[in-house]
Design an enzyme around this catalytic site. Sequence first.
Site, PDB file in Angstrom:
ATOM      1  N   ASP A   1      59.722  36.190  32.521  1.00  0.00           N
ATOM      2  CA  ASP A   1      59.343  36.949  33.721  1.00  0.00           C
ATOM      3  C   ASP A   1      60.472  37.890  34.140  1.00  0.00           C
ATOM      4  OD1 ASP A   1      56.893  35.772  33.807  1.00  0.00           O
ATOM      5  OD2 ASP A   1      57.326  34.448  35.502  1.00  0.00           O
TER       6      ASP A   1
ATOM      7  N   GLN B   1      50.276  35.519  32.307  1.00  0.00           N
ATOM      8  CA  GLN B   1      51.424  36.154  31.669  1.00  0.00           C
ATOM      9  C   GLN B   1      52.672  35.898  32.521  1.00  0.00           C
ATOM     10  OE1 GLN B   1      51.248  40.438  31.155  1.00  0.00           O
ATOM     11  NE2 GLN B   1      52.774  40.425  29.543  1.00  0.00           N
TER      12      GLN B   1
ATOM     13  N   GLU C   1      54.010  47.036  26.758  1.00  0.00           N
ATOM     14  CA  GLU C   1      54.150  47.797  27.999  1.00  0.00           C
ATOM     15  C   GLU C   1      54.575  49.263  27.781  1.00  0.00           C
ATOM     16  OE1 GLU C   1      52.854  46.728  30.550  1.00  0.00           O
ATOM     17  OE2 GLU C   1      52.730  44.561  30.224  1.00  0.00           O
TER      18      GLU C   1
ATOM     19  N   GLN D   1      47.443  33.672  37.158  1.00  0.00           N
ATOM     20  CA  GLN D   1      48.264  34.742  36.561  1.00  0.00           C
ATOM     21  C   GLN D   1      48.992  34.077  35.405  1.00  0.00           C
ATOM     22  OE1 GLN D   1      48.803  38.020  36.517  1.00  0.00           O
ATOM     23  NE2 GLN D   1      50.413  37.649  35.014  1.00  0.00           N
TER      24      GLN D   1
ATOM     25  N   ARG E   1      53.157  41.307  46.486  1.00  0.00           N
ATOM     26  CA  ARG E   1      53.410  41.990  45.219  1.00  0.00           C
ATOM     27  C   ARG E   1      54.906  42.164  45.051  1.00  0.00           C
ATOM     28  NH1 ARG E   1      51.441  48.124  43.757  1.00  0.00           N
ATOM     29  NH2 ARG E   1      52.456  48.239  41.719  1.00  0.00           N
TER      30      ARG E   1
ATOM     31  N   HIS F   1      45.785  48.845  28.347  1.00  0.00           N
ATOM     32  CA  HIS F   1      46.091  47.588  27.658  1.00  0.00           C
ATOM     33  C   HIS F   1      44.921  47.110  26.786  1.00  0.00           C
ATOM     34  CE1 HIS F   1      50.068  46.282  28.867  1.00  0.00           C
ATOM     35  NE2 HIS F   1      49.807  46.385  30.163  1.00  0.00           N
TER      36      HIS F   1
ATOM     37  N   TYR G   1      58.985  49.271  29.606  1.00  0.00           N
ATOM     38  CA  TYR G   1      57.958  50.172  30.137  1.00  0.00           C
ATOM     39  C   TYR G   1      58.327  51.635  29.904  1.00  0.00           C
ATOM     40  CZ  TYR G   1      55.599  46.442  32.780  1.00  0.00           C
ATOM     41  OH  TYR G   1      54.896  45.325  33.136  1.00  0.00           O
TER      42      TYR G   1
ATOM     43  N   GLY H   1      51.104  44.397  40.285  1.00  0.00           N
ATOM     44  CA  GLY H   1      50.224  45.521  40.587  1.00  0.00           C
ATOM     45  C   GLY H   1      48.876  45.290  39.929  1.00  0.00           C
ATOM     46  N   GLY H   2      48.933  44.964  38.667  1.00  0.00           N
ATOM     47  CA  GLY H   2      47.704  44.709  37.937  1.00  0.00           C
ATOM     48  C   GLY H   2      47.978  43.789  36.773  1.00  0.00           C
ATOM     49  N   MET H   3      46.924  43.179  36.270  1.00  0.00           N
ATOM     50  CA  MET H   3      47.037  42.327  35.086  1.00  0.00           C
ATOM     51  C   MET H   3      45.812  42.581  34.224  1.00  0.00           C
ATOM     52  SD  MET H   3      48.741  40.156  33.351  1.00  0.00           S
ATOM     53  CE  MET H   3      48.123  39.777  31.713  1.00  0.00           C
ATOM     54  N   GLU H   4      46.086  42.873  32.948  1.00  0.00           N
ATOM     55  CA  GLU H   4      45.068  43.381  32.038  1.00  0.00           C
ATOM     56  C   GLU H   4      44.161  42.303  31.466  1.00  0.00           C
ATOM     57  OE1 GLU H   4      48.359  43.278  31.684  1.00  0.00           O
ATOM     58  OE2 GLU H   4      49.011  42.976  29.614  1.00  0.00           O
ATOM     59  N   ASN H   5      43.720  41.357  32.268  1.00  0.00           N
ATOM     60  CA  ASN H   5      42.857  40.315  31.731  1.00  0.00           C
ATOM     61  C   ASN H   5      41.626  40.963  31.099  1.00  0.00           C
ATOM     62  OD1 ASN H   5      44.594  38.222  32.596  1.00  0.00           O
ATOM     63  ND2 ASN H   5      43.865  38.555  34.681  1.00  0.00           N
TER      64      ASN H   5
ATOM     65  N   HIS I   1      46.631  52.252  33.559  1.00  0.00           N
ATOM     66  CA  HIS I   1      47.567  51.363  32.862  1.00  0.00           C
ATOM     67  C   HIS I   1      46.854  50.089  32.378  1.00  0.00           C
ATOM     68  CE1 HIS I   1      51.610  49.551  32.131  1.00  0.00           C
ATOM     69  NE2 HIS I   1      50.954  48.434  32.388  1.00  0.00           N
ATOM     70  N   GLU I   2      46.191  49.412  33.294  1.00  0.00           N
ATOM     71  CA  GLU I   2      45.547  48.143  32.895  1.00  0.00           C
ATOM     72  C   GLU I   2      44.447  48.403  31.867  1.00  0.00           C
ATOM     73  OE1 GLU I   2      47.395  45.887  33.625  1.00  0.00           O
ATOM     74  OE2 GLU I   2      48.413  46.760  35.356  1.00  0.00           O
TER      75      GLU I   2
ATOM     76  N   LYS J   1      57.094  43.708  43.116  1.00  0.00           N
ATOM     77  CA  LYS J   1      57.759  44.994  43.021  1.00  0.00           C
ATOM     78  C   LYS J   1      57.891  45.670  44.397  1.00  0.00           C
ATOM     79  CE  LYS J   1      56.023  49.229  42.125  1.00  0.00           C
ATOM     80  NZ  LYS J   1      55.629  50.505  41.528  1.00  0.00           N
TER      81      LYS J   1
HETATM   82  N1  BES Z   1      50.959  43.014  31.995  1.00  0.00           N
HETATM   83  C1  BES Z   1      51.605  43.570  33.130  1.00  0.00           C
HETATM   84  C2  BES Z   1      52.023  42.554  34.146  1.00  0.00           C
HETATM   85  C3  BES Z   1      52.978  41.491  33.642  1.00  0.00           C
HETATM   86  C4  BES Z   1      53.923  41.747  32.665  1.00  0.00           C
HETATM   87  C5  BES Z   1      52.917  40.229  34.187  1.00  0.00           C
HETATM   88  C6  BES Z   1      54.771  40.738  32.214  1.00  0.00           C
HETATM   89  C7  BES Z   1      53.769  39.232  33.748  1.00  0.00           C
HETATM   90  C8  BES Z   1      54.702  39.470  32.764  1.00  0.00           C
HETATM   91  C9  BES Z   1      50.751  44.641  33.796  1.00  0.00           C
HETATM   92  O1  BES Z   1      49.999  45.378  32.904  1.00  0.00           O
HETATM   93  C10 BES Z   1      51.677  45.602  34.461  1.00  0.00           C
HETATM   94  O2  BES Z   1      52.456  46.197  33.770  1.00  0.00           O
HETATM   95  N2  BES Z   1      51.591  45.754  35.766  1.00  0.00           N
HETATM   96  C11 BES Z   1      52.433  46.656  36.521  1.00  0.00           C
HETATM   97  C12 BES Z   1      51.711  47.920  36.837  1.00  0.00           C
HETATM   98  C13 BES Z   1      52.033  49.068  35.994  1.00  0.00           C
HETATM   99  C14 BES Z   1      51.315  50.314  36.493  1.00  0.00           C
HETATM  100  C15 BES Z   1      53.475  49.339  35.741  1.00  0.00           C
HETATM  101  C16 BES Z   1      52.756  45.987  37.827  1.00  0.00           C
HETATM  102  O3  BES Z   1      52.257  44.907  38.083  1.00  0.00           O
HETATM  103  O4  BES Z   1      53.528  46.559  38.604  1.00  0.00           O
HETATM  104 ZN    ZN Z   2      51.277  46.556  31.671  1.00  0.00          ZN
END
Ligand code: BES
Ligand code: ZN
Length: 615
Positions: free
Chosen positions: A384, A152, A329, A150, A566, A310, A392, A279-283, A306-307, A568
């Site tokens: 972070d 980012q 974001e 991971q 996760r 990106h 967002y 939740g996800g990462m837009e690799n 969302h991903e 969040k």
């Molecule tokens: N790029 C982000 C994840 C991220 C942001 C990781 C900054 C590290 C630093 C990813 O696209 C994201 O926003 N994920 C969200 C999901 C989204 C639906 C809000 C998440 O992980 O909750």
């Molecule tokens: Zn995002």
Amino acid sequence: MRLAVFALGLLFAAGLAQAARDEHSYAEPDQVVVRDLGLDIRVDFGAKQIRGHADLALEWKNPKHGQLVLDTRDLSIDKVLGKRRDSGWYRLKFTLDKRDPILGQKLTIKTPRPYEVIRIRYRTSPDASGLQWLEPAKTAGKKAPFMFSQSQAVHARSWVPLQDTPAVRYTYSAHVETDPGLIALMSADNPPNAPRDGDYVFRMSQPIPSYLMAIAVGDLVFRPISERAGVWAEPATVDAAVQEFADTERMIQVAESLYGPYRWERYDLLILPPSFPFGGMENPRLSFITPTVIAGDKSLVSLIAHELAHSWSGNLVTNSSWKDIWLNEGFTSYVENRIVEALYGKPQAEMENVISLTGLRQELAELKPAQQTLVLDSAGADPDDALTAVPYTKGQFFLQFLEQRFGRERFDPFLRSWFDQHAFGSVDSATFERFLATVLLPQAPEAVTQGELDAWLREPGIPKFAQLDTSERLAAVDAARQRWLSGKVAAKELDTRAWITQEWVHFIEGMPKRLPGQKLVELDQAFRFTGTGNGEIAQRWYPLAVRSGYFEARPAMAEFLKQIGRRKLILPTYEALVASKDGRDFARQIFNEAKAGYHPITIASVQALLDRPAR
Ligand code: BES
Ligand code: ZN
């Protein structure tokens, strides 16, 4: 007059932007830039280590600069070599500075000549902040180990020595060796039929910023969703994932119809173990996805939207530093919601916006004014932590505001040209303000005032003039909750048969901070929240249970906190627990047991909560 003042403001902003540099990187991209990366590495599960070499192909802006500065964190550097086009390899001197807890260690390589390629032999630490090494027991199949990255925001430097800033883009190739029988994947081309022999090659021919470097190794299989989209997952998870995410191809088509062709060839999903910290990462070409969004009814697939989004906002047009993360974001949350609206209808999109608004309001109540603006003076020490709802949701609502004022017939082509004209480039807030002033504003100069734009970009809170979405379905949920709270009906008499995740989430979120014990028992008997497999519901239910002293929920709560990594989803429950002495002890105990299975990023966040002085 208004426009003239506006233009002056822009000039000023543009000047500032030029002077700005990425405060989260030691690199000097104004002197020399990495243009291509060649990785040759071994992923060693026994040693929890990646080792090998990175070849950096350089473009010297200043050939006399005499040094190459890179970002690293906890890397062991074994040897550095430099190569010129017409001669062999030269051994180069280097120094590693003292370790900064957030930025890592500055690596300075002495380059008496402007070498075209620099090769760095290195090894990662078993505690690399950007990697998680999982024992087989922490996977779905329980037989094979798993490793994923991971990167980012600033963790790529813990597994590759790089100019770790989103202002630099490069192409890459990789040769990856690992245990035969395991599959390695990267944010690159992932041939679905490569023989499982532990020897893999990758090429990413589109230039990407370092935070999109990604790798995963595990017992993975592939199933297609369409010609260009599919799912990689452990065999035990793959069928449920393909069902849940069956609309992925349609999502790509909606995004393409709005913002132009998908430019990355394939779009695959990789379903990770539940310890994935996000939740996800837009690799690029391969989004990394938490398994906690497989709800069984597609109610959480906006995360895929969302991903995917990106692929335009972020991966194609990239914030040049983490200060401007709203350009990644906020734009992505806006595009995500457009995809949801197109595929699942306005009521679904509205429910998601109302829930986002609730989250934004909760966070605004806690954030300092300086953290509430879209344009930030500083992304703070640890980027972070800049991950609040402001970039967002406030970012998304700002774009919705522009959409309302200019109309979709103007705003949609405007966004499309933003992506086209800045494709494969890095942008900052000043770039956006200039583009707005030259492309959108002239089409309807009276549509917005500079004061309104400033309120969104530079003032705290949500502007009072914002017209925010409401949701009839969630208003019905409010009414149902109210009838129950006032004792007019029993919980089991509420007509919740057709409710989906968002309605349940809203139902719980609107509850008073604490409820009497017997009210919680009644809810739980009617709806079985305790032990729910739905992480979005658990995330809201357990904190309410903790605040209300509903101890019956504790065993299931502990299970939830141990299974899921996760951030969040689990942080709100930890946060509720640490508010009392007894809860804090309980949280410590869970954390001690769960820690070994958590990702380094999650460990850091939970640890910070536990260390926070009691309030
Ligand atoms: N790029 C982000 C994840 C991220 C942001 C990781 C900054 C590290 C630093 C990813 O696209 C994201 O926003 N994920 C969200 C999901 C989204 C639906 C809000 C998440 O992980 O909750
Ligand atoms: Zn995002």
